[in-house]
Motif scaffolding. Structure first.
Motif, PDB file in Angstrom:
ATOM      1  N   GLY A 108       8.855   0.264 -10.759  1.00 33.82           N
ATOM      2  CA  GLY A 108      10.232   0.731 -10.640  1.00 33.82           C
ATOM      3  C   GLY A 108      10.634   1.608 -11.807  1.00 33.82           C
ATOM      4  N   ALA A 109      10.204   1.228 -12.997  1.00 29.95           N
ATOM      5  CA  ALA A 109      10.486   2.034 -14.180  1.00 29.95           C
ATOM      6  C   ALA A 109       9.821   3.400 -14.083  1.00 29.95           C
ATOM      7  N   VAL A 125       1.094   6.027  -9.983  1.00 32.59           N
ATOM      8  CA  VAL A 125       0.208   5.017  -9.400  1.00 32.59           C
ATOM      9  C   VAL A 125       1.001   3.713  -9.407  1.00 32.59           C
ATOM     10  N   LEU A 126       1.434   3.272  -8.244  1.00 26.50           N
ATOM     11  CA  LEU A 126       2.322   2.116  -8.134  1.00 26.50           C
ATOM     12  C   LEU A 126       1.542   0.932  -7.584  1.00 26.50           C
ATOM     13  N   LEU A 127       1.400  -0.107  -8.404  1.00 25.47           N
ATOM     14  CA  LEU A 127       0.571  -1.265  -8.085  1.00 25.47           C
ATOM     15  C   LEU A 127       1.448  -2.501  -7.881  1.00 25.47           C
ATOM     16  N   GLY A 128       1.369  -3.108  -6.700  1.00 23.21           N
ATOM     17  CA  GLY A 128       2.237  -4.247  -6.416  1.00 23.21           C
ATOM     18  C   GLY A 128       3.679  -3.934  -6.774  1.00 23.21           C
ATOM     19  N   PRO A 129       4.194  -2.793  -6.300  1.00 26.31           N
ATOM     20  CA  PRO A 129       5.431  -2.243  -6.868  1.00 26.31           C
ATOM     21  C   PRO A 129       6.717  -2.920  -6.405  1.00 26.31           C
ATOM     22  N   PHE A 130       7.594  -3.186  -7.373  1.00 27.40           N
ATOM     23  CA  PHE A 130       8.981  -3.534  -7.106  1.00 27.40           C
ATOM     24  C   PHE A 130       9.820  -2.289  -7.353  1.00 27.40           C
ATOM     25  N   VAL A 131      10.289  -1.667  -6.285  1.00 25.59           N
ATOM     26  CA  VAL A 131      11.180  -0.515  -6.425  1.00 25.59           C
ATOM     27  C   VAL A 131      12.514  -0.759  -5.724  1.00 25.59           C
ATOM     28  N   PRO A 230       3.753  -7.766   2.623  1.00 22.72           N
ATOM     29  CA  PRO A 230       3.289  -6.731   1.686  1.00 22.72           C
ATOM     30  C   PRO A 230       2.989  -5.396   2.359  1.00 22.72           C
ATOM     31  N   ALA A 231       2.382  -5.434   3.532  1.00 24.10           N
ATOM     32  CA  ALA A 231       2.029  -4.190   4.212  1.00 24.10           C
ATOM     33  C   ALA A 231       3.281  -3.403   4.600  1.00 24.10           C
ATOM     34  N   ALA A 232       4.304  -4.101   5.064  1.00 21.18           N
ATOM     35  CA  ALA A 232       5.545  -3.432   5.447  1.00 21.18           C
ATOM     36  C   ALA A 232       6.241  -2.840   4.226  1.00 21.18           C
ATOM     37  N   GLU A 233       6.216  -3.570   3.104  1.00 18.15           N
ATOM     38  CA  GLU A 233       6.839  -3.051   1.882  1.00 18.15           C
ATOM     39  C   GLU A 233       6.096  -1.815   1.383  1.00 18.15           C
ATOM     40  N   ALA A 234       4.764  -1.878   1.399  1.00 16.76           N
ATOM     41  CA  ALA A 234       3.967  -0.730   0.964  1.00 16.76           C
ATOM     42  C   ALA A 234       4.225   0.482   1.858  1.00 16.76           C
ATOM     43  N   LYS A 235       4.325   0.253   3.154  1.00 16.18           N
ATOM     44  CA  LYS A 235       4.591   1.348   4.085  1.00 16.18           C
ATOM     45  C   LYS A 235       5.953   1.972   3.817  1.00 16.18           C
ATOM     46  N   TRP A 236       6.952   1.121   3.571  1.00 14.05           N
ATOM     47  CA  TRP A 236       8.305   1.617   3.296  1.00 14.05           C
ATOM     48  C   TRP A 236       8.320   2.488   2.049  1.00 14.05           C
ATOM     49  N   ILE A 237       7.668   2.017   0.985  1.00 11.42           N
ATOM     50  CA  ILE A 237       7.616   2.790  -0.254  1.00 11.42           C
ATOM     51  C   ILE A 237       6.855   4.101  -0.023  1.00 11.42           C
ATOM     52  N   GLY A 238       5.743   3.999   0.706  1.00 14.58           N
ATOM     53  CA  GLY A 238       4.959   5.192   0.997  1.00 14.58           C
ATOM     54  C   GLY A 238       5.757   6.244   1.734  1.00 14.58           C
TER      55      GLY A 238
END
Length: 278
Positions: A108-109, A125-131, A230-238
């Motif tokens: 997020g930072a 490069v966002l790893l296990g990201p909280f955004v 996790p997959a849905a969150e990663a897709k949303w961020i992507g």
């Protein structure tokens, strides 16, 4: 790939901030990559990834969060914007543009830095990201704050940490867990971590997503327990960042150390497209 806990023997450097110092180390030559861990973690979280990036021709700086590791505990505020300011200061200290790698809170930072200072960021490069803030009930928030109270935060985190490594654990997990626990038990560090857990809010990161123009990659463990899906969150961020998404099998919140044989090639492939080594 082998563990590089020996990387902690690298000389620790410091960048000065208004209320204290941020610790980091740097090695290699070539395009700059800054790697930042999440809260409750250490820069040694990148002990598998950093040496491979250096070997590939990159300058790699790994940094501790404020109030963590070798950084000072004299800060009054913690969270995404504060970490973004520390990353920005480190990039200025080292010069030039950087690819920022951020795990958890640090993702997020990294988004905030990319939104506010696009001229300084070559990629994310966002790893296990909280955004963004996950859905949380008032009871869950109260329970977590209670667990992370300064008096027992080190003990609670030591018990909780294995659950975040759901799936494959690093071969040196026992040693690394002990290192994290010992770090938190030092005077002042438990309180700083507790403040980080209480003060962190990902709304500023979410508000920054639309302003990011830097290329990005999202790397998420398929078993990351911090996310309901996790997959849905990663897709949303992507989708928000127009980023590539890599789901890492049998990995939790720390794909960079849990499955380096998957994560490292993904990071190197991304770097080769945004900051290729001459």
């Amino acid at each position: 790939m082998t563990s590089s806990l020996s990387a902690k023997s690298l000389p620790t450097r410091y960048v000065s901030r208004p209320e204290g110092r941020i610790a980091y180390d740097v090695q290699g030559s070539g395009p700059l990559v800054v790697l930042v861990p999440g809260m409750g973690d250490l820069r040694a979280s990148y002990r598998y990834l950093a040496p491979e990036l250096v070997a590939a021709g990159y300058t790699v700086a790994t940094t501790d969060l404020r109030g963590h590791g070798d950084s000072d505990t004299t800060f009054s505020s913690y969270g995404d914007p504060e970490t973004a300011g520390d990353i920005d200061a480190l990039i200025d200290e080292l010069g030039g543009k950087a690819v920022i790698g951020g795990n958890s809170l640090a993702a997020g930072a990294a988004v905030i830095v990319a939104a506010e200072h696009p001229e300084k960021v070559s990629g994310l490069v966002l790893l296990g990201p909280f955004v963004r803030n996950p859905p949380t009930s008032a009871f869950q928030a109260w329970l977590f704050r209670t667990m992370m109270a300064p008096l027992w935060v080190a003990t609670m985190w030591n018990s909780y940490l294995p659950t975040l490594y759901k799936g494959t654990k690093p071969t040196d997990f026992t040693e690394y867990r002990a290192t994290v626990n010992a770090s938190l038990k030092r005077p002042g560090y438990g309180k700083a971590f507790s403040l980080t857990t209480n003060q962190t809010n990902h709304d500023p990161a979410e508000a920054s997503l639309a302003k990011v123009t830097a290329p990005a990659i999202v790397i998420m463990g398929d078993s990351d327990p911090d996310f309901t899906d996790p997959a849905a969150e990663a897709k949303w961020i992507g989708e928000k960042l127009h980023a590539d998404v890599v789901m890492v099998a049998e990995a939790g919140h720390y794909p960079q150390s849990q499955r380096p044989e998957i994560t490292t090639p993904a990071v190197l492939g991304f770097l080769s497209t945004v900051v290729p080594v001459a």
